[in-house]
Scaffold this active site. Structure first.
Site, mmCIF file in Angstrom:
data_model
loop_
_atom_site.group_PDB
_atom_site.id
_atom_site.type_symbol
_atom_site.label_atom_id
_atom_site.label_comp_id
_atom_site.label_asym_id
_atom_site.label_seq_id
_atom_site.Cartn_x
_atom_site.Cartn_y
_atom_site.Cartn_z
ATOM 1 N N GLY A 31 112.252 24.890 -122.698
ATOM 2 C CA GLY A 31 113.312 24.092 -123.315
ATOM 3 C C GLY A 31 112.740 23.121 -124.328
ATOM 4 O O GLY A 31 111.651 23.329 -124.847
ATOM 5 N N GLY A 36 110.039 25.866 -134.166
ATOM 6 C CA GLY A 36 109.041 26.868 -133.778
ATOM 7 C C GLY A 36 109.659 27.890 -132.831
ATOM 8 O O GLY A 36 109.485 29.109 -132.999
ATOM 9 N N HIS A 37 110.419 27.394 -131.830
ATOM 10 C CA HIS A 37 111.087 28.319 -130.901
ATOM 11 C C HIS A 37 112.120 29.165 -131.658
ATOM 12 O O HIS A 37 112.265 30.357 -131.393
ATOM 13 C CB HIS A 37 111.811 27.547 -129.790
ATOM 14 C CG HIS A 37 110.901 26.788 -128.879
ATOM 15 N ND1 HIS A 37 110.842 25.409 -128.864
ATOM 16 C CD2 HIS A 37 110.031 27.209 -127.930
ATOM 17 C CE1 HIS A 37 109.967 25.015 -127.953
ATOM 18 N NE2 HIS A 37 109.459 26.080 -127.367
ATOM 19 N N GLN A 61 102.864 24.587 -113.360
ATOM 20 C CA GLN A 61 101.843 24.551 -114.406
ATOM 21 C C GLN A 61 101.489 23.129 -114.847
ATOM 22 O O GLN A 61 100.729 22.936 -115.779
ATOM 23 C CB GLN A 61 102.244 25.423 -115.600
ATOM 24 C CG GLN A 61 103.425 24.913 -116.424
ATOM 25 C CD GLN A 61 103.850 25.929 -117.471
ATOM 26 O OE1 GLN A 61 104.440 26.962 -117.168
ATOM 27 N NE2 GLN A 61 103.542 25.656 -118.733
ATOM 28 N N GLN A 153 96.945 30.486 -123.862
ATOM 29 C CA GLN A 153 98.037 31.028 -123.039
ATOM 30 C C GLN A 153 98.345 32.475 -123.456
ATOM 31 O O GLN A 153 98.516 33.353 -122.608
ATOM 32 C CB GLN A 153 99.274 30.144 -123.212
ATOM 33 C CG GLN A 153 100.554 30.735 -122.644
ATOM 34 C CD GLN A 153 101.705 29.754 -122.655
ATOM 35 O OE1 GLN A 153 101.775 28.896 -121.797
ATOM 36 N NE2 GLN A 153 102.607 29.862 -123.613
ATOM 37 N N SER A 185 105.572 21.095 -131.689
ATOM 38 C CA SER A 185 105.404 21.103 -130.236
ATOM 39 C C SER A 185 106.478 20.211 -129.629
ATOM 40 O O SER A 185 106.839 19.186 -130.217
ATOM 41 C CB SER A 185 104.026 20.530 -129.881
ATOM 42 O OG SER A 185 103.990 20.144 -128.526
HETATM 43 O O1 PAF Z 1 104.676 27.926 -123.428
HETATM 44 C C1 PAF Z 1 105.521 27.547 -122.600
HETATM 45 O O2 PAF Z 1 106.537 26.933 -122.946
HETATM 46 C C2 PAF Z 1 105.291 27.819 -121.118
HETATM 47 O O3 PAF Z 1 103.952 27.720 -120.786
HETATM 48 C C3 PAF Z 1 105.871 29.173 -120.655
HETATM 49 C C4 PAF Z 1 105.186 30.346 -121.338
HETATM 50 C C5 PAF Z 1 107.362 29.211 -120.933
HETATM 51 C C6 PAF Z 1 105.655 29.333 -119.142
HETATM 52 O O4 PAF Z 1 106.273 28.323 -118.419
#
Ligand code: PAF
Length: 281
Positions: A31, A36-37, A61, A153, A185
């Site tokens: 969210g 970027g998203h 995480q 990642q 970000s």
């Molecule tokens: O990059 C992110 O926003 C998170 O690490 C992800 C890949 C959604 C996993 O929770």
């Protein structure tokens, strides 16, 4: 636009889509969506028929002293941006839906998750690998798109999908930057106005370091980059030259190598990376 908050609703919607033979893309997010998203969703839409955006601030995480409780949650705006960018389904599970009572399996991607950011965030990549595996198995998308800003990642996920024979194509999407070079970000919103002015020095340092690497001693150039960032007000965790597939640190410049950096500006941890070639070409 379908909003699914639990697995059953999600899978019922996906059944309908699969029946029609449509190709599905997943854009996994936590969210606090930004441009970027939006670019990931647009790219996913161009490559498939139906885009699922997952929105889940994944507790596993985050370390104990990290920002899980204050991580920005902007659900209504996220839905609007996802819809405008072409998403058809939002999957926003609760923590209970994702981690049912008694959940105890962890996916761990070996050494690749223990270097670079993994050194400073010891259980972070196990949390990411576990939740992404669950999302891929729940949704079974043809493709899943991840931004290259989180380069480690992306490598971890490519590794796990290959190791576990998960039949999803992983696509890395280019970093989107502000005009002054700062990589977009969700955590940029933590920066104070003064910190925001300093922040683009992270990108400029990557550019300078990449430019100087080919013809100079790597450790000296990296040390200079760290010194420049420190002088600007950053507290550097690492600035390293790595193999772009295995992420193994490199003592000498090689073709295909990548620079990765993580540094704190006040209370905000920023990461960035750059292909050495891209910068020099
Ligand atoms: O990059 C992110 O926003 C998170 O690490 C992800 C890949 C959604 C996993 O929770």
């Amino acid at each position: 636009m379908i909003i699914a908050n639990d697995l059953e609703t999600l899978q019922n919607s996906l059944l309908e889509i699969a029946k029609n033979g449509k190709k599905i893309a997943l854009v996994p997010t936590m969210g606090a969506l930004h441009t970027g998203h939006a670019s990931l969703i647009t790219q996913a839409k161009e490559m498939t028929d139906c885009v699922v955006v997952s929105i889940f601030v994944n507790p596993t995480q985050f370390g104990k002293n990290e920002d899980y409780s204050i991580y920005p949650r902007t659900f209504d705006d996220d839905v609007k941006l996802a819809q405008q960018s072409g998403a058809e389904i939002i999957y926003a599970p609760t923590v209970e839906d994702m981690y049912t009572n008694g959940f105890s399996t962890i996916i761990s991607v070996g050494d690749m998750g223990k270097i670079l950011c993994g050194k400073f965030r010891p259980s972070h990549f196990d949390g990411v690998a576990t939740v992404v595996t669950k999302l891929l198995l729940r949704i079974m998308p043809h493709i899943a798109i991840f931004g290259m800003k989180d380069y480690q990642q992306l490598c971890v996920i490519e590794r796990l999908v290959s190791d576990l024979d998960i039949p999803t194509e992983i696509v890395g999407a280019p970093i989107i930057r502000e005009e002054d070079g700062l990589a977009l970000s969700s955590r940029n919103r933590y920066l104070s106005p003064d910190e925001r002015k300093i922040a683009p020095i992270l990108y400029k340092t990557l550019q300078n370091t990449a430019h100087n690497l080919k013809s100079n001693n790597v450790s000296e150039i990296l040390a200079k980059g760290i010194a420049d960032l420190t002088e600007a007000g950053y507290k550097v965790e690492y600035l390293e030259l790595c193999d772009s597939f295995t992420l193994a640190p490199l003592a000498e410049y090689e073709e295909g190598s990548r620079l990765l950096v993580a540094a704190w500006l006040g209370k905000t941890r920023l990461i960035d990376n750059m292909s050495v070639e891209e910068n020099n070409d």
